[in-house]
Design an enzyme around this catalytic site. Sequence first.
Site, short mmCIF file in Angstrom:
data_model
loop_
_atom_site.label_atom_id
_atom_site.label_comp_id
_atom_site.label_asym_id
_atom_site.label_seq_id
_atom_site.Cartn_x
_atom_site.Cartn_y
_atom_site.Cartn_z
N ASP A 22 0.83 -1.21 0.00
CA ASP A 22 0.00 0.00 0.00
C ASP A 22 0.86 1.26 0.00
O ASP A 22 1.95 1.27 0.57
CB ASP A 22 -0.91 -0.02 1.25
CG ASP A 22 -2.06 0.95 1.12
OD1 ASP A 22 -2.29 1.51 0.03
OD2 ASP A 22 -2.74 1.17 2.15
N GLY A 23 0.34 2.32 -0.63
CA GLY A 23 1.00 3.62 -0.55
C GLY A 23 1.60 4.13 -1.85
O GLY A 23 2.28 5.16 -1.85
N ASN A 24 1.34 3.43 -2.96
CA ASN A 24 1.90 3.88 -4.24
C ASN A 24 1.41 5.28 -4.60
O ASN A 24 2.18 6.13 -5.04
CB ASN A 24 1.48 2.94 -5.38
CG ASN A 24 2.04 1.53 -5.21
OD1 ASN A 24 2.91 1.32 -4.38
ND2 ASN A 24 1.55 0.60 -6.00
N ARG A 26 0.19 7.67 -2.62
CA ARG A 26 0.73 8.71 -1.72
C ARG A 26 2.20 8.99 -2.03
O ARG A 26 2.66 10.12 -1.97
CB ARG A 26 0.55 8.28 -0.25
CG ARG A 26 -0.82 8.66 0.29
CD ARG A 26 -1.17 7.89 1.53
NE ARG A 26 -1.53 6.50 1.21
CZ ARG A 26 -1.69 5.54 2.11
NH1 ARG A 26 -1.50 5.81 3.39
NH2 ARG A 26 -2.04 4.34 1.74
N HIS A 39 2.85 3.40 -8.98
CA HIS A 39 2.65 1.97 -9.24
C HIS A 39 3.89 1.37 -9.92
O HIS A 39 4.29 0.24 -9.62
CB HIS A 39 1.41 1.75 -10.11
CG HIS A 39 0.12 2.10 -9.41
ND1 HIS A 39 -0.15 1.72 -8.11
CD2 HIS A 39 -0.97 2.82 -9.82
CE1 HIS A 39 -1.36 2.16 -7.76
NE2 HIS A 39 -1.87 2.84 -8.78
N LEU A 133 11.08 -20.43 -4.15
CA LEU A 133 10.01 -19.61 -3.58
C LEU A 133 8.71 -19.78 -4.38
O LEU A 133 8.74 -19.78 -5.61
CB LEU A 133 10.45 -18.13 -3.65
CG LEU A 133 9.39 -17.09 -3.28
CD1 LEU A 133 9.23 -17.01 -1.77
CD2 LEU A 133 9.75 -15.72 -3.84
N ARG A 190 1.55 -4.90 6.20
CA ARG A 190 0.89 -3.87 5.38
C ARG A 190 1.73 -2.61 5.46
O ARG A 190 2.08 -2.16 6.56
CB ARG A 190 -0.53 -3.57 5.85
CG ARG A 190 -1.20 -2.52 4.94
CD ARG A 190 -2.66 -2.31 5.22
NE ARG A 190 -3.26 -1.47 4.17
CZ ARG A 190 -4.50 -1.53 3.75
NH1 ARG A 190 -5.32 -2.39 4.30
NH2 ARG A 190 -4.94 -0.73 2.80
N LEU A 197 -7.17 -5.11 7.07
CA LEU A 197 -6.86 -6.23 6.18
C LEU A 197 -7.45 -6.06 4.78
O LEU A 197 -7.03 -6.74 3.84
CB LEU A 197 -7.35 -7.55 6.78
CG LEU A 197 -6.59 -7.99 8.04
CD1 LEU A 197 -7.15 -9.30 8.59
CD2 LEU A 197 -5.10 -8.16 7.75
N GLU A 209 0.80 -13.18 12.30
CA GLU A 209 1.26 -12.01 13.03
C GLU A 209 1.14 -10.82 12.08
O GLU A 209 1.61 -10.89 10.95
CB GLU A 209 2.72 -12.18 13.48
CG GLU A 209 2.91 -13.26 14.51
CD GLU A 209 2.17 -12.98 15.81
OE1 GLU A 209 2.05 -11.81 16.20
OE2 GLU A 209 1.70 -13.96 16.43
C1 FPP Z 1 -1.90 0.28 -3.30
O1 FPP Z 1 -1.46 1.59 -3.48
C2 FPP Z 1 -1.44 -0.55 -4.36
C3 FPP Z 1 -2.25 -1.12 -5.30
C4 FPP Z 1 -3.70 -0.96 -5.38
C5 FPP Z 1 -1.70 -1.95 -6.34
C6 FPP Z 1 -0.43 -2.65 -6.02
C7 FPP Z 1 0.29 -2.76 -7.27
C8 FPP Z 1 1.61 -2.69 -7.44
C9 FPP Z 1 2.60 -2.68 -6.35
C10 FPP Z 1 2.16 -2.62 -8.79
C11 FPP Z 1 1.60 -3.63 -9.69
C12 FPP Z 1 2.12 -4.99 -9.44
C13 FPP Z 1 1.75 -5.99 -10.23
C14 FPP Z 1 2.34 -7.35 -10.10
C15 FPP Z 1 0.74 -5.72 -11.24
P1 FPP Z 1 -2.55 2.72 -3.60
O2 FPP Z 1 -2.72 3.04 -5.04
O3 FPP Z 1 -3.81 2.31 -2.90
O4 FPP Z 1 -1.83 3.88 -2.84
P2 FPP Z 1 -2.52 5.02 -1.98
O5 FPP Z 1 -3.33 4.35 -0.90
O6 FPP Z 1 -1.36 5.77 -1.44
O7 FPP Z 1 -3.36 5.82 -2.93
#
Ligand code: FPP
Length: 253
Positions: A22-24, A26, A39, A133, A190, A197, A209
């Site tokens: 999470d956090g892409n 932001r 992303h 893995l 997370r 979750l 955990e």
């Molecule tokens: C949450 O960040 C992340 C996602 C919804 C997608 C996760 C995807 C990746 C890490 C890249 C793609 C990977 C693959 C394998 C396709 P958010 O967008 O909810 O961030 P925010 O809460 O800060 O807006």
Amino acid sequence: MQEAGAHEECSDAPRHVAIIMDGNGRWAAKRGLPRLEGHRRGVEALRRTVRAAIELEIRYLTIYSFSSENWRRPAAEIGDLFGLLRIFVRRDLADLHARAVKVRFIGSRQGLPADIADLLGEAENLTCANEGLTLVVAFNYGARQEILAAARAIAQAARRGDLEPGLLDEQGFAAFLDTAGIPDPDLLIRTSGEQRLSNFLLWQSAYAELVFMPVLWPDFDGAALASAINEFRSRDRRFGGLASRAPSLKERA
Ligand code: FPP
């Protein structure tokens, strides 16, 4: 699926780590960049994390890439996330295969573009005999949807006379989930500071955990993974009992 004796064999290292990346968004907003850039950097963080997981001898790594609820995002962002999955599978598959990674996807294939559904199958087929893995990618995944689908399949099996409802136990139920054959996560991380979750592995995480970290996903790396594992090692896992170990299935019965 919780295998008997799973925790006795290696009590201090997580065998299965699950991550809510999470956090892409932001991360990108803080830099005045489009969300897509967040992303993209998220995919780079994923590559680093897979390599670190291999080095740390983690057996299973499950990542939440696209949830059933992510369909609520603007169509352009959904298209970007699908595009990144295409790139990830096409560009990284050979490397993952060379590192003996077994790739598995969980979630619904319904509603996915046909080329994506084909790519997922291709990645699973190519790597199915690998013994390194296991990388479990949750894509178009929601835990409630997964549990509901299992309940439907169980009801249908019972109606056909193939299953006796009174004899169904936890292991039997888990065999109907997308994660059949995969041990439960020991550690669920997370990133981004959110503490929930979000419909991820609700059945499987009953005794995981939980480690919530402030780092935004694009900044995650091997050191962050090692730090979460150290936190995991400091926890006292009692599985509802008094001793610091998992009871065997026999003891739990
Ligand atoms: C949450 O960040 C992340 C996602 C919804 C997608 C996760 C995807 C990746 C890490 C890249 C793609 C990977 C693959 C394998 C396709 P958010 O967008 O909810 O961030 P925010 O809460 O800060 O807006």
